[in-house]
Scaffold this motif. Structure first.
Motif, PDB file in Angstrom:
ATOM      1  N   CYS A 204       0.815  -1.231   0.000  1.00  0.00           N
ATOM      2  CA  CYS A 204       0.000   0.000   0.000  1.00  0.00           C
ATOM      3  C   CYS A 204       0.843   1.274   0.000  1.00  0.00           C
ATOM      4  O   CYS A 204       1.618   1.488  -0.914  1.00  0.00           O
ATOM      5  CB  CYS A 204      -0.970  -0.024   1.171  1.00  0.00           C
ATOM      6  N   ASN A 205       0.720   2.111   1.014  1.00  0.00           N
ATOM      7  CA  ASN A 205       1.397   3.401   1.023  1.00  0.00           C
ATOM      8  C   ASN A 205       2.912   3.274   0.960  1.00  0.00           C
ATOM      9  O   ASN A 205       3.596   4.111   0.367  1.00  0.00           O
ATOM     10  CB  ASN A 205       1.009   4.193   2.273  1.00  0.00           C
ATOM     11  N   TYR A 206       3.457   2.241   1.579  1.00  0.00           N
ATOM     12  CA  TYR A 206       4.906   2.027   1.547  1.00  0.00           C
ATOM     13  C   TYR A 206       5.365   1.696   0.126  1.00  0.00           C
ATOM     14  O   TYR A 206       6.382   2.214  -0.350  1.00  0.00           O
ATOM     15  CB  TYR A 206       5.297   0.913   2.512  1.00  0.00           C
ATOM     16  N   GLU A 207       4.608   0.836  -0.533  1.00  0.00           N
ATOM     17  CA  GLU A 207       4.940   0.481  -1.918  1.00  0.00           C
ATOM     18  C   GLU A 207       4.860   1.711  -2.819  1.00  0.00           C
ATOM     19  O   GLU A 207       5.728   1.926  -3.675  1.00  0.00           O
ATOM     20  CB  GLU A 207       3.977  -0.597  -2.407  1.00  0.00           C
ATOM     21  N   LEU A 208       3.819   2.518  -2.640  1.00  0.00           N
ATOM     22  CA  LEU A 208       3.683   3.741  -3.430  1.00  0.00           C
ATOM     23  C   LEU A 208       4.841   4.696  -3.165  1.00  0.00           C
ATOM     24  O   LEU A 208       5.371   5.324  -4.096  1.00  0.00           O
ATOM     25  CB  LEU A 208       2.361   4.429  -3.087  1.00  0.00           C
ATOM     26  N   ARG A 371      -9.608   2.649  -0.096  1.00  0.00           N
ATOM     27  CA  ARG A 371      -9.834   1.262   0.315  1.00  0.00           C
ATOM     28  C   ARG A 371      -9.611   0.311  -0.850  1.00  0.00           C
ATOM     29  O   ARG A 371      -8.991  -0.759  -0.694  1.00  0.00           O
ATOM     30  CB  ARG A 371     -11.269   1.120   0.823  1.00  0.00           C
ATOM     31  N   ASP A 372     -10.076   0.679  -2.031  1.00  0.00           N
ATOM     32  CA  ASP A 372     -10.004  -0.207  -3.189  1.00  0.00           C
ATOM     33  C   ASP A 372      -8.590  -0.384  -3.708  1.00  0.00           C
ATOM     34  O   ASP A 372      -8.323  -1.310  -4.483  1.00  0.00           O
ATOM     35  CB  ASP A 372     -10.906   0.330  -4.309  1.00  0.00           C
ATOM     36  N   ARG A 373      -7.675   0.507  -3.315  1.00  0.00           N
ATOM     37  CA  ARG A 373      -6.287   0.401  -3.781  1.00  0.00           C
ATOM     38  C   ARG A 373      -5.412  -0.426  -2.849  1.00  0.00           C
ATOM     39  O   ARG A 373      -4.224  -0.589  -3.117  1.00  0.00           O
ATOM     40  CB  ARG A 373      -5.676   1.798  -3.936  1.00  0.00           C
ATOM     41  N   CYS A 374      -5.962  -0.927  -1.775  1.00  0.00           N
ATOM     42  CA  CYS A 374      -5.142  -1.628  -0.784  1.00  0.00           C
ATOM     43  C   CYS A 374      -5.834  -2.905  -0.346  1.00  0.00           C
ATOM     44  O   CYS A 374      -7.038  -2.918  -0.085  1.00  0.00           O
ATOM     45  CB  CYS A 374      -4.896  -0.716   0.415  1.00  0.00           C
ATOM     46  N   GLY A 375      -5.052  -3.986  -0.246  1.00  0.00           N
ATOM     47  CA  GLY A 375      -5.629  -5.276   0.103  1.00  0.00           C
ATOM     48  C   GLY A 375      -5.382  -5.713   1.535  1.00  0.00           C
ATOM     49  O   GLY A 375      -5.464  -6.901   1.840  1.00  0.00           O
ATOM     50  N   CYS A 376      -5.070  -4.763   2.411  1.00  0.00           N
ATOM     51  CA  CYS A 376      -4.800  -5.128   3.803  1.00  0.00           C
ATOM     52  C   CYS A 376      -6.096  -5.476   4.539  1.00  0.00           C
ATOM     53  O   CYS A 376      -7.186  -5.068   4.142  1.00  0.00           O
ATOM     54  CB  CYS A 376      -4.092  -3.985   4.526  1.00  0.00           C
ATOM     55  N   LYS A 377      -5.960  -6.178   5.625  1.00  0.00           N
ATOM     56  CA  LYS A 377      -7.110  -6.513   6.452  1.00  0.00           C
ATOM     57  C   LYS A 377      -7.504  -5.282   7.281  1.00  0.00           C
ATOM     58  O   LYS A 377      -6.639  -4.558   7.769  1.00  0.00           O
ATOM     59  CB  LYS A 377      -6.771  -7.673   7.388  1.00  0.00           C
ATOM     60  N   PRO A 378      -8.807  -5.061   7.473  1.00  0.00           N
ATOM     61  CA  PRO A 378      -9.255  -3.872   8.223  1.00  0.00           C
ATOM     62  C   PRO A 378      -9.180  -4.068   9.733  1.00  0.00           C
ATOM     63  O   PRO A 378     -10.172  -3.971  10.447  1.00  0.00           O
ATOM     64  CB  PRO A 378     -10.698  -3.713   7.748  1.00  0.00           C
ATOM     65  N   THR A 379      -7.974  -4.345  10.215  1.00  0.00           N
ATOM     66  CA  THR A 379      -7.747  -4.466  11.655  1.00  0.00           C
ATOM     67  C   THR A 379      -6.685  -3.464  12.070  1.00  0.00           C
ATOM     68  O   THR A 379      -5.838  -3.056  11.262  1.00  0.00           O
ATOM     69  CB  THR A 379      -7.273  -5.878  12.026  1.00  0.00           C
ATOM     70  N   LYS A 380      -6.701  -3.061  13.346  1.00  0.00           N
ATOM     71  CA  LYS A 380      -5.766  -2.047  13.820  1.00  0.00           C
ATOM     72  C   LYS A 380      -4.318  -2.479  13.662  1.00  0.00           C
ATOM     73  O   LYS A 380      -3.440  -1.647  13.440  1.00  0.00           O
ATOM     74  CB  LYS A 380      -6.061  -1.715  15.284  1.00  0.00           C
ATOM     75  N   ARG A 385       0.816  -2.081   8.699  1.00  0.00           N
ATOM     76  CA  ARG A 385       1.723  -2.506   7.626  1.00  0.00           C
ATOM     77  C   ARG A 385       1.503  -1.694   6.354  1.00  0.00           C
ATOM     78  O   ARG A 385       2.381  -1.636   5.492  1.00  0.00           O
ATOM     79  CB  ARG A 385       1.488  -3.984   7.278  1.00  0.00           C
ATOM     80  N   CYS A 386       0.310  -1.098   6.226  1.00  0.00           N
ATOM     81  CA  CYS A 386      -0.094  -0.509   4.955  1.00  0.00           C
ATOM     82  C   CYS A 386      -0.036   1.012   4.929  1.00  0.00           C
ATOM     83  O   CYS A 386       0.222   1.602   3.885  1.00  0.00           O
ATOM     84  CB  CYS A 386      -1.524  -0.943   4.626  1.00  0.00           C
ATOM     85  N   ALA A 395      -9.568   5.634   8.474  1.00  0.00           N
ATOM     86  CA  ALA A 395     -10.443   5.776   7.310  1.00  0.00           C
ATOM     87  C   ALA A 395     -10.556   4.468   6.545  1.00  0.00           C
ATOM     88  O   ALA A 395     -11.640   4.105   6.059  1.00  0.00           O
ATOM     89  CB  ALA A 395      -9.921   6.883   6.398  1.00  0.00           C
ATOM     90  N   PHE A 396      -9.449   3.745   6.431  1.00  0.00           N
ATOM     91  CA  PHE A 396      -9.469   2.455   5.725  1.00  0.00           C
ATOM     92  C   PHE A 396     -10.358   1.447   6.456  1.00  0.00           C
ATOM     93  O   PHE A 396     -11.131   0.710   5.831  1.00  0.00           O
ATOM     94  CB  PHE A 396      -8.047   1.903   5.598  1.00  0.00           C
ATOM     95  N   ILE A 397     -10.264   1.406   7.772  1.00  0.00           N
ATOM     96  CA  ILE A 397     -11.081   0.468   8.557  1.00  0.00           C
ATOM     97  C   ILE A 397     -12.570   0.801   8.402  1.00  0.00           C
ATOM     98  O   ILE A 397     -13.398  -0.099   8.181  1.00  0.00           O
ATOM     99  CB  ILE A 397     -10.656   0.488  10.039  1.00  0.00           C
ATOM    100  N   ILE A 398     -12.917   2.067   8.489  1.00  0.00           N
ATOM    101  CA  ILE A 398     -14.320   2.473   8.335  1.00  0.00           C
ATOM    102  C   ILE A 398     -14.829   2.112   6.941  1.00  0.00           C
ATOM    103  O   ILE A 398     -15.932   1.566   6.776  1.00  0.00           O
ATOM    104  CB  ILE A 398     -14.477   3.987   8.596  1.00  0.00           C
ATOM    105  N   ALA A 399     -14.039   2.434   5.918  1.00  0.00           N
ATOM    106  CA  ALA A 399     -14.464   2.168   4.544  1.00  0.00           C
ATOM    107  C   ALA A 399     -14.588   0.679   4.254  1.00  0.00           C
ATOM    108  O   ALA A 399     -15.341   0.280   3.358  1.00  0.00           O
ATOM    109  CB  ALA A 399     -13.480   2.802   3.565  1.00  0.00           C
ATOM    110  N   SER A 400     -13.879  -0.141   5.022  1.00  0.00           N
ATOM    111  CA  SER A 400     -13.884  -1.593   4.790  1.00  0.00           C
ATOM    112  C   SER A 400     -14.946  -2.322   5.605  1.00  0.00           C
ATOM    113  O   SER A 400     -15.305  -3.456   5.274  1.00  0.00           O
ATOM    114  CB  SER A 400     -12.505  -2.181   5.113  1.00  0.00           C
ATOM    115  N   THR A 401     -15.449  -1.697   6.655  1.00  0.00           N
ATOM    116  CA  THR A 401     -16.342  -2.418   7.573  1.00  0.00           C
ATOM    117  C   THR A 401     -17.739  -1.805   7.682  1.00  0.00           C
ATOM    118  O   THR A 401     -18.667  -2.478   8.128  1.00  0.00           O
ATOM    119  CB  THR A 401     -15.726  -2.470   8.981  1.00  0.00           C
ATOM    120  N   ALA A 402     -17.913  -0.546   7.304  1.00  0.00           N
ATOM    121  CA  ALA A 402     -19.199   0.129   7.499  1.00  0.00           C
ATOM    122  C   ALA A 402     -19.992   0.174   6.199  1.00  0.00           C
ATOM    123  O   ALA A 402     -19.430   0.078   5.096  1.00  0.00           O
ATOM    124  CB  ALA A 402     -18.964   1.550   8.011  1.00  0.00           C
TER     125      ALA A 402
END
Length: 529
Positions: A204-208, A371-380, A385-386, A395-402
Motif C-alpha cells: 500500500c502506502n509504503y509500496e507507493l 480502500r479499493d487500492r489496498c488489500g490489507c485486512k481492516p484491523t488495527k 503494515r499498509c 479511514a481504511f477500517i471504516i471504509a472496509s467495515t461500514a
C-alpha cells in the motif's frame, strides 16, 4: 415723502441683479458639464482611432509571451514583495478584472510557453487519476509558470482515452508502468542503499512511496535532458500556492531565490471541506487549515483541541510539505516529500507565505477509492503494515467495515466542517484561511473551454498505435535510466575511481528518506519550545 413706486424701485433692482447672476452661474455650470462630457468622449474616440490604426499597443500584452494576454507570472522578473499576499477574496478581485466571463489571459489554449521563459520548472508525478482531475491540476500549474510535466501513469491515467490526451499537450511526457520500466527500475542504485530501505517490501502506502522515489530518480534525468532548472514532485490532489510575491507566479517566486539555495520547502495547507457532496475540489473548496510553520506557536497549541476535532492529529494526513529542487549534479530523491544530494548536504530555505494546498479526503468517494487500492485486512494491527499515518488507517477500517450511511456519518463527523461557530473562531485566529485564487483560475479555464479543447484536439489513437507509443516511451526511459544517477564522459578507469570516492563521500551524507510526517501534537509542545 417718497411715493409708493419709489419705495419699490430698489427692491426691483436687487431682484433683477440676483436673477442675472443666477443665469450667469447656470450658464457657467452648463458649460463646465458640457466640457466634462465632451472631453472623455473625444479622448476615447482618438484612442479608438489610434488603436484601430495600430498606433497603440495594449499594455496588457506588452510583457506577455507571443499569443497571450498579460497574466500574473508571465511577465519579466520582479522582486518579491514584502507585503503579505492576502489569501482572501481580494485574490478574486485581482483575477476578475475583465468584462468577459471567459479566461482572458491566454489566446493559445495549450498554454505553450516561449522558449526564453526563465526559469524552466517541471513537475513529476505518479498518478492513476482521470482527466477530470489531471487537466485542471496541470493547466493551473501551467498558468503559474510550470513548463514541463513528467507523468508516470497507471490505472485510468494509462488508458488509451486518457493518455492520448495527455500526450497531445505541449511539454508533457507520459511514462507507462510496464514490465520493461519495472525491470529498468530494479537496476537502480537505490536498492543497494540504505536511505529508503525501511520502506522496501511493504504494501500500500509504503509500496507507493518507493515507486514515487524511483520515478523521481528517473524524472531527474528527464528534467536535465529537457533543460529544466527546477523540479518538483507533486501529487494530482495538490496545488502550489505561490503567495508572497507581487505576482501570483511560481516562476517569479523561484526566480528570486538566491543562487546558493539548492531546495525550497513549501509548507502544506490542508483542505477543510464544508460539505459532503464535493465533486470538483479544485473548484469548490476555498477553506484551508494553515501549516504549523505559518502560525504563531501560541495560536497553534492554544487552539489545538478545536483544530483537531477528535481526529488523531491537527492534519488528517501529512504536515511536512513538499520541496522544489534545483537541477544539479548528484541530485536524488529523498522520499516523496524531499530531495537530497549524494555529495553534499543541500542548502534549504522554507518559504513564509507560499504553500502546497493539499486537497485530502475532499470528496466522500476518497474513502472508498483508498480502500479499493489496498488489500490489507481492516484491523488495527494489519493497517499499520499498509499506512504510515493514523487517520489513513482509521479511514481504511471504516471504509472496509461500514455501510454507506455509516461511512457518510463518520465522514461528516471527522472531515466536514459543519460547526459555524468553530469555523468562525478558527478563521479569526488565522488557523483556517480562505484562498480563492486557484478556484478562480481553474473555473476560468473550464468556462473558457480549455479542457474541452484539449480533449477535442487529441488525435485518434488506435490500439496498435497506443502499444507502439508505450514501446517508444519505455525505450526512451531505458536509455535515460542507464545514465542514472548522473551523466559523465570519463573513461572506465576514471569512472571506477569516481565511484569509490562517491561511495565514501555519500556515506557521510546519507539520510533516511523523509516520510509523510504529521504536525506536532500538544504533548510535543516542550520539544518545540
Amino acid at each position: 415723502m417718497p411715493s409708493h413706486h419709489q419705495l419699490h424701485l430698489p427692491l426691483r433692482s436687487n431682484a433683477s441683479s440676483s436673477s442675472s447672476a443666477s443665469l450667469s452661474s447656470n450658464s457657467f455650470v452648463s458649460k463646465i458639464l458640457l466640457l466634462l462630457t465632451l472631453l472623455p468622449v473625444s479622448l476615447a474616440a482618438i484612442a479608438f482611432v489610434l488603436q484601430w490604426r495600430g498606433g497603440i499597443t495594449d499594455p496588457a500584452t506588452l510583457l506577455s509571451p507571443p499569443g497571450s494576454h498579460h497574466f500574473p507570472g508571465m511577465t519579466d522578473p520582479s522582486p518579491l514583495s514584502s507585503i503579505s499576499h492576502s489569501s482572501s477574496a481580494s485574490d478574486c478581485l485581482n483575477l476578475g478584472r475583465t468584462s468577459s466571463p471567459s479566461f482572458p489571459y491566454y489566446h493559445n489554449w495549450k498554454l505553450d510557453y516561449a522558449a526564453n521563459i526563465k526559469p524552466k520548472i517541471c513537475i513529476t508525478t505518479s498518478t492513476s487519476a482521470g482527466l477530470e482531475q489531471i487537466l485542471p491540476w496541470m493547466f493551473y500549474h501551467k498558468v503559474i509558470g510550470v513548463t514541463n510535466f513528467f507523468l508516470f501513469v497507471e490505472g485510468k491515467a494509462a488508458s488509451p482515452e486518457v493518455s492520448k490526451v495527455l500526450k497531445s499537450i505541449p511539454g508533457v511526457k507520459v511514462i507507462y508502468r510496464t514490465k520493461e520500466l519495472e525491470e529498468q527500475q530494479a537496476k537502480s542504485r537505490i536498492w543497494n542503499e540504505t536511505w529508503l530501505a525501511g520502506f522496501f517490501y511493504k504494501p500500500c502506502n509504503y509500496e507507493l512511496f518507493v515507486k514515487q522515489s524511483l520515478n523521481m530518480e528517473m524524472a531527474i534525468v528527464m528534467a536535465r535532458d529537457a533543460g529544466m532548472e527546477w523540479i518538483l514532485h507533486l501529487d494530482t490532489d495538490e496545488l502550489i500556492h505561490p503567495a508572497g510575491a507581487r505576482e501570483y507566479s511560481l516562476r517569479q517566486l523561484l526566480l528570486e531565490v538566491p543562487g546558493n539555495v539548492d531546495m525550497v520547502i513549501f509548507p502544506n495547507y490542508e483542505s477543510s471541506v464544508e460539505r459532503d457532496d464535493i465533486k470538483e475540489p479544485f473548484s469548490e473548496v476555498s477553506m484551508f487549515k494553515k501549516n504549523y510553520d505559518h502560525l504563531p506557536k501560541d495560536t497553534y497549541f492554544g487552539n489545538y483541541k478545536d483544530s483537531v476535532r477528535g481526529n488523531p492529529n491537527y492534519f488528517l494526513t501529512y504536515g511536512n510539505g513538499k520541496s522544489v529542487a534545483r537541477i544539479q549534479d548528484h541530485l536524488r530523491p529523498n522520499g516523496a516529500h524531499r530531495w537530497h544530494n549524494y555529495m553534499k548536504s543541500p542548502n534549504e530555505i522554507k518559504l513564509e507565505e507560499a504553500a502546497v494546498l493539499h486537497y485530502t479526503y475532499a470528496k466522500f468517494s476518497d474513502l472508498t477509492s483508498r480502500r479499493d487500492r489496498c488489500g490489507c485486512k481492516p484491523t488495527k494491527e494489519d493497517v499499520k503494515r499498509c499506512f504510515m499515518l493514523e487517520f489513513d488507517r482509521s479511514a481504511f477500517i471504516i471504509a472496509s467495515t461500514a455501510n454507506e450511511d455509516e461511512m457518510l456519518k463518520w465522514y461528516n463527523e471527522h472531515v466536514v466542517w459543519s460547526d459555524k461557530d468553530v469555523k468562525l473562531k478558527l478563521l479569526r485566529k488565522g488557523i483556517l484561511t480562505r484562498i480563492y485564487t486557484p478556484m478562480v483560475i481553474i473555473q476560468s479555464l473550464r468556462e473558457s473551454g480549455v479542457f474541452s479543447s484539449v480533449i477535442a484536439s487529441a488525435p485518434t489513437l488506435s490500439k496498435e498505435n497506443f502499444l507502439l507509443s508505450i514501446d517508444s516511451s519505455n525505450s526512451s526511459r531505458a536509455d535515460a535510466s542507464t545514465s542514472l544517477p548522473r551523466k559523465t564522459a570519463r573513461t572506465l578507469e576514471s569512472e571506477a575511481t569516481a565511484r569509490r570516492i562517491l561511495d565514501i563521500e555519500s556515506a557521510t551524507f546519507h539520510e533516511m528518506a523523509v516520510p509523510p510526517i504529521s504536525p506536532p501534537e500538544v504533548e510535543d509542545n516542550e520539544c518545540y519550545s
